[in-house]
Design a protein around this motif. Structure first.
Motif, mmCIF file in Angstrom:
data_model
loop_
_atom_site.group_PDB
_atom_site.id
_atom_site.type_symbol
_atom_site.label_atom_id
_atom_site.label_comp_id
_atom_site.label_asym_id
_atom_site.label_seq_id
_atom_site.Cartn_x
_atom_site.Cartn_y
_atom_site.Cartn_z
ATOM 1 N N ASP A 36 0.859 -1.178 0.000
ATOM 2 C CA ASP A 36 0.000 0.000 0.000
ATOM 3 C C ASP A 36 0.894 1.227 0.000
ATOM 4 N N LEU A 37 0.446 2.257 -0.681
ATOM 5 C CA LEU A 37 1.153 3.525 -0.714
ATOM 6 C C LEU A 37 0.285 4.605 -0.098
ATOM 7 N N GLU A 38 0.937 5.608 0.457
ATOM 8 C CA GLU A 38 0.275 6.863 0.788
ATOM 9 C C GLU A 38 0.931 7.922 -0.085
ATOM 10 N N THR A 39 0.138 8.868 -0.543
ATOM 11 C CA THR A 39 0.631 9.878 -1.485
ATOM 12 C C THR A 39 0.160 11.269 -1.065
ATOM 13 N N THR A 40 0.729 12.276 -1.703
ATOM 14 C CA THR A 40 0.341 13.655 -1.406
ATOM 15 C C THR A 40 -0.991 14.031 -2.040
ATOM 16 N N SER A 60 -3.185 12.629 -8.049
ATOM 17 C CA SER A 60 -2.653 12.767 -9.399
ATOM 18 C C SER A 60 -1.274 12.130 -9.518
ATOM 19 N N GLN A 61 -1.161 11.132 -10.374
ATOM 20 C CA GLN A 61 0.144 10.509 -10.601
ATOM 21 C C GLN A 61 1.104 11.477 -11.264
ATOM 22 N N ARG A 62 0.579 12.505 -11.899
ATOM 23 C CA ARG A 62 1.424 13.487 -12.575
ATOM 24 C C ARG A 62 1.913 14.555 -11.609
ATOM 25 N N LEU A 63 1.060 14.990 -10.684
ATOM 26 C CA LEU A 63 1.403 16.116 -9.819
ATOM 27 C C LEU A 63 1.792 15.712 -8.400
ATOM 28 N N ASP A 64 1.318 14.575 -7.928
ATOM 29 C CA ASP A 64 1.528 14.183 -6.539
ATOM 30 C C ASP A 64 2.622 13.130 -6.426
ATOM 31 N N LYS A 65 3.058 12.894 -5.202
ATOM 32 C CA LYS A 65 4.208 12.023 -4.954
ATOM 33 C C LYS A 65 3.898 11.014 -3.847
ATOM 34 N N ILE A 66 4.664 9.936 -3.839
ATOM 35 C CA ILE A 66 4.568 8.908 -2.801
ATOM 36 C C ILE A 66 5.194 9.444 -1.518
ATOM 37 N N ILE A 67 4.515 9.216 -0.383
ATOM 38 C CA ILE A 67 5.071 9.625 0.907
ATOM 39 C C ILE A 67 5.304 8.437 1.843
ATOM 40 N N GLU A 68 4.703 7.299 1.545
ATOM 41 C CA GLU A 68 4.951 6.114 2.362
ATOM 42 C C GLU A 68 4.750 4.863 1.530
ATOM 43 N N PHE A 69 5.627 3.891 1.758
ATOM 44 C CA PHE A 69 5.518 2.559 1.170
ATOM 45 C C PHE A 69 5.438 1.577 2.321
ATOM 46 N N ILE A 110 3.068 18.454 2.100
ATOM 47 C CA ILE A 110 1.940 17.525 2.213
ATOM 48 C C ILE A 110 0.709 18.346 2.552
ATOM 49 N N PRO A 111 -0.331 18.308 1.720
ATOM 50 C CA PRO A 111 -1.540 19.079 2.016
ATOM 51 C C PRO A 111 -2.157 18.666 3.352
ATOM 52 N N SER A 133 -2.601 14.981 5.341
ATOM 53 C CA SER A 133 -2.090 14.698 6.695
ATOM 54 C C SER A 133 -3.213 14.241 7.614
ATOM 55 N N ASN A 134 -4.378 14.878 7.504
ATOM 56 C CA ASN A 134 -5.526 14.469 8.320
ATOM 57 C C ASN A 134 -5.980 13.056 7.980
ATOM 58 N N LEU A 135 -5.946 12.718 6.701
ATOM 59 C CA LEU A 135 -6.391 11.402 6.248
ATOM 60 C C LEU A 135 -5.390 10.306 6.604
ATOM 61 N N THR A 136 -4.101 10.560 6.360
ATOM 62 C CA THR A 136 -3.069 9.526 6.506
ATOM 63 C C THR A 136 -2.347 9.573 7.853
ATOM 64 N N HIS A 137 -2.479 10.693 8.548
ATOM 65 C CA HIS A 137 -1.735 10.924 9.791
ATOM 66 C C HIS A 137 -0.227 10.987 9.545
ATOM 67 N N ILE A 138 0.157 11.320 8.314
ATOM 68 C CA ILE A 138 1.567 11.521 7.971
ATOM 69 C C ILE A 138 1.791 13.016 7.841
ATOM 70 N N THR A 139 2.748 13.532 8.594
ATOM 71 C CA THR A 139 3.014 14.973 8.600
ATOM 72 C C THR A 139 4.303 15.279 7.853
ATOM 73 N N GLN A 140 4.507 16.564 7.617
ATOM 74 C CA GLN A 140 5.734 17.008 6.975
ATOM 75 C C GLN A 140 6.949 16.578 7.802
ATOM 76 N N LYS A 141 6.804 16.625 9.113
ATOM 77 C CA LYS A 141 7.903 16.229 9.994
ATOM 78 C C LYS A 141 8.272 14.757 9.806
ATOM 79 N N ASP A 142 7.273 13.913 9.527
ATOM 80 C CA ASP A 142 7.530 12.482 9.323
ATOM 81 C C ASP A 142 8.430 12.232 8.112
#
Length: 173
Positions: A65-69, A72-81, A105-106, A110-119
């Motif tokens: 599973d991935l978490e992303t920003t 959009s596969q064109r504009l957004d990026k993977i943040i967790e694998f 990270i919008p 962050s609210n949805l994934t609980h992944i923050t910029q600090k992470d």
């Protein structure tokens, strides 16, 4: 409302994620008129893609599973694998890592994934971890929920890093 309008229309593209925010902003001052521009999907959804007809009993399976920003596969990026590797129904390995998207990270993500910029701020970017991930996955059969989303992001990362797209068999749950 300040302009004397009694209603406003909002058209979202490809989803309806802006509707709750629009309704909250309108409150009881404006009538909301909702519209959406949607993409048509193939009505013959394939559960298995890149099928090479190998027997699953002895093969390596990577459920990931991935978490992303964003979406959009064109504009957004993977943040967790995150993944579990299995052989013969036994877990043989696990992998989880944060990936620095090199963009903000919008807040809604962050609210949805609980992944923050600090992470992710001290994590390696995708171009520094992609080879590690691809080696770890190898030729395993991939399993993912809404797998075309996750595999699409992995393939976008491959293209961005000048690597061939993944051709592993995939089972979409």
């Amino acid at each position: 409302s300040e302009w004397g309008m009694k209603a406003i229309a909002v058209t979202d593209h490809g989803n309806v994620q802006s509707f709750p925010d629009a309704q909250a902003a309108a409150g009881d001052k404006l009538k909301m008129i909702y519209g959406v521009e949607m993409n048509m999907i193939d009505t013959h959804f394939q559960v298995v893609t890149n099928n090479d007809h190998r027997p699953l009993e002895q093969t390596t399976i990577v459920s990931f599973d991935l978490e992303t920003t964003g979406l959009s596969q064109r504009l957004d990026k993977i943040i967790e694998f995150g993944a579990v590797k299995m052989v013969n129904r036994e877990v043989v390995d696990r992998k989880q890592l944060f990936i620095n998207p090199q963009m903000a990270i919008p807040a809604d993500i962050s609210n949805l994934t609980h992944i923050t910029q600090k992470d992710v701020e001290n994590a390696k970017p995708i171009d520094q971890v992609l080879d590690e991930l691809l080696d770890w996955i190898g030729d395993a059969v991939l399993v993912a929920h809404n797998g075309s989303f996750d595999l699409g992001f992995m393939n976008a990362a491959c293209r961005a890093c000048g690597k061939p797209e993944m051709t592993n068999p995939m089972i979409d749950t």
